[in-house]
Motif scaffolding. Structure first.
Motif, PDB file in Angstrom:
ATOM      1  N   LEU A  63      48.051  54.867  -5.246  1.00 21.87           N
ATOM      2  CA  LEU A  63      47.849  55.344  -3.873  1.00 21.87           C
ATOM      3  C   LEU A  63      48.467  54.387  -2.862  1.00 21.87           C
ATOM      4  CD1 LEU A  63      44.157  56.608  -4.121  1.00 21.87           C
ATOM      5  CD2 LEU A  63      46.234  57.997  -4.024  1.00 21.87           C
ATOM      6  N   TYR A  64      48.312  53.090  -3.116  1.00 20.30           N
ATOM      7  CA  TYR A  64      48.885  52.072  -2.223  1.00 20.30           C
ATOM      8  C   TYR A  64      50.407  52.198  -2.169  1.00 20.30           C
ATOM      9  CZ  TYR A  64      50.465  47.441  -0.718  1.00 20.30           C
ATOM     10  OH  TYR A  64      51.105  46.409  -0.083  1.00 20.30           O
ATOM     11  N   ASN A  65      51.035  52.328  -3.334  1.00 16.23           N
ATOM     12  CA  ASN A  65      52.494  52.461  -3.379  1.00 16.23           C
ATOM     13  C   ASN A  65      52.946  53.804  -2.806  1.00 16.23           C
ATOM     14  OD1 ASN A  65      54.096  50.186  -4.906  1.00 16.23           O
ATOM     15  ND2 ASN A  65      52.136  50.366  -5.956  1.00 16.23           N
ATOM     16  N   GLY A  66      52.126  54.826  -2.994  1.00 10.27           N
ATOM     17  CA  GLY A  66      52.452  56.117  -2.412  1.00 10.27           C
ATOM     18  C   GLY A  66      52.463  56.055  -0.893  1.00 10.27           C
ATOM     19  N   PHE A  67      51.475  55.362  -0.330  1.00  2.96           N
ATOM     20  CA  PHE A  67      51.424  55.186   1.129  1.00  2.96           C
ATOM     21  C   PHE A  67      52.650  54.425   1.631  1.00  2.96           C
ATOM     22  CE2 PHE A  67      50.407  52.179   4.546  1.00  2.96           C
ATOM     23  CZ  PHE A  67      50.164  53.071   5.586  1.00  2.96           C
ATOM     24  N   LEU A  68      52.996  53.318   0.951  1.00  4.20           N
ATOM     25  CA  LEU A  68      54.156  52.534   1.351  1.00  4.20           C
ATOM     26  C   LEU A  68      55.449  53.328   1.201  1.00  4.20           C
ATOM     27  CD1 LEU A  68      53.364  49.003  -0.167  1.00  4.20           C
ATOM     28  CD2 LEU A  68      53.127  49.757   2.204  1.00  4.20           C
ATOM     29  N   GLY A  69      55.491  54.161   0.157  1.00  4.20           N
ATOM     30  CA  GLY A  69      56.679  54.978  -0.057  1.00  4.20           C
ATOM     31  C   GLY A  69      56.913  55.957   1.078  1.00  4.20           C
ATOM     32  N   VAL A  70      55.825  56.575   1.567  1.00  7.26           N
ATOM     33  CA  VAL A  70      55.937  57.524   2.677  1.00  7.26           C
ATOM     34  C   VAL A  70      56.177  56.790   3.992  1.00  7.26           C
ATOM     35  CG1 VAL A  70      54.690  59.262   4.015  1.00  7.26           C
ATOM     36  CG2 VAL A  70      54.506  59.249   1.525  1.00  7.26           C
ATOM     37  N   TYR A  71      55.431  55.716   4.216  1.00  2.00           N
ATOM     38  CA  TYR A  71      55.494  54.988   5.490  1.00  2.00           C
ATOM     39  C   TYR A  71      56.856  54.331   5.708  1.00  2.00           C
ATOM     40  CZ  TYR A  71      54.013  51.981   9.341  1.00  2.00           C
ATOM     41  OH  TYR A  71      53.905  51.356  10.563  1.00  2.00           O
ATOM     42  N   HIS A  72      57.394  53.738   4.645  1.00  2.03           N
ATOM     43  CA  HIS A  72      58.670  53.022   4.762  1.00  2.03           C
ATOM     44  C   HIS A  72      59.849  53.836   4.217  1.00  2.03           C
ATOM     45  CE1 HIS A  72      56.753  49.323   6.062  1.00  2.03           C
ATOM     46  NE2 HIS A  72      55.917  49.383   5.044  1.00  2.03           N
ATOM     47  N   ALA A  73      59.593  55.063   3.782  1.00  3.90           N
ATOM     48  CA  ALA A  73      60.637  55.882   3.154  1.00  3.90           C
ATOM     49  C   ALA A  73      61.316  55.091   2.033  1.00  3.90           C
ATOM     50  CB  ALA A  73      61.665  56.334   4.189  1.00  3.90           C
ATOM     51  N   SER A  74      60.465  54.470   1.186  1.00  4.17           N
ATOM     52  CA  SER A  74      60.948  53.579   0.128  1.00  4.17           C
ATOM     53  C   SER A  74      61.035  54.307  -1.203  1.00  4.17           C
ATOM     54  CB  SER A  74      60.014  52.368  -0.001  1.00  4.17           C
ATOM     55  OG  SER A  74      60.309  51.620  -1.164  1.00  4.17           O
TER      56      SER A  74
END
Length: 219
Positions: free
Chosen positions: A35-46
């Motif tokens: 979930l943490y990486n999913g949030f960062l993926g969406v937030y930073h378009a990573s």
């Protein structure tokens, strides 16, 4: 207090119970990490965070399915049928898990994984990863203690998870300690990454072949 004592007594003597308990703990931590990486993926378009989120979500699904199947089989006293069904489903998920690693591993080889930590946290990460690999290796060797194939499969999955942690650690240490463009490390990381990916694939295939063959032999 007596329940706590009973829990630890069973944890020390019952290998299957110990394996499932450890898998439940890993499942919870992995779900949070996904979930943490999913949030960062969406937030930073990573792409890195998004791809590693998918990997961990599949890992969570795989562990959940195996644990649930084992519990369900205990209630129905039909462990053999549950094992057969879950091995077929696990075969597909394990192969998909290998595919999910292609993108994040490729990004690590190309040094495109975001690394935002100093040397001290990196050393702490190295210590934890070392412990994780050692314990996973020991338990992989001891998995024959259990006659339950689902329990053995959980130990194999834990070892695969530990190998992926080694890849992430390797990339983190290189990025933290890199003095120049690090071009000389590209070949080394490509070789080690390919070796670990091949090991993960072999473990997945061997586990499935042995599990299905063993179940068929008892039909």
């Amino acid at each position: 207090m007596s329940r706590v004592k009973q829990f630890f007594d069973r944890w020390k003597t019952d290998y299957d119970f110990k394996t499932v308990t450890a898998a439940l703990g890993s499942l919870f931590v992995t779900a949070l990490f996904a979930l943490y990486n999913g949030f960062l993926g969406v937030y930073h378009a990573s792409l890195w965070h998004g791809s590693i989120c998918v990997y961990y979500l599949v890992l969570v699904g795989l562990r959940t399915m195996i644990i649930a199947a084992r519990k369900n089989a205990e209630r129905k006293a039909d462990l053999k049928r549950a094992q057969k069904k879950v091995y077929i489903a696990s075969a597909a998920l394990l192969l998909f898990l290998n595919l999910c690693l292609v993108v994040p591993v490729s990004l690590m080889v190309l040094r495109q994984k975001p690394v935002n930590m100093s040397l001290i946290p990196a050393i702490a990460m190295a210590a934890y990863t070392t412990y994780k690999v050692v314990m996973a290796s020991v338990n992989l060797k001891r998995r024959k203690r259990s006659s339950n194939r689902l329990v053995r499969l959980l130990r194999t999955i834990s070892f695969i998870d530990a190998l992926v942690s080694v890849l992430s650690l390797q990339n983190t240490l290189i990025m933290v300690n890199m003095k120049d463009d690090g071009s000389e490390m590209l070949t080394l990381t490509a070789i080690t990454s390919a070796a670990i990916m091949l090991t993960v694939l072999v473990l997945s295939v061997v586990a499935m072949i042995k599990g299905v063959a063993g179940l068929k032999s008892k039909e």
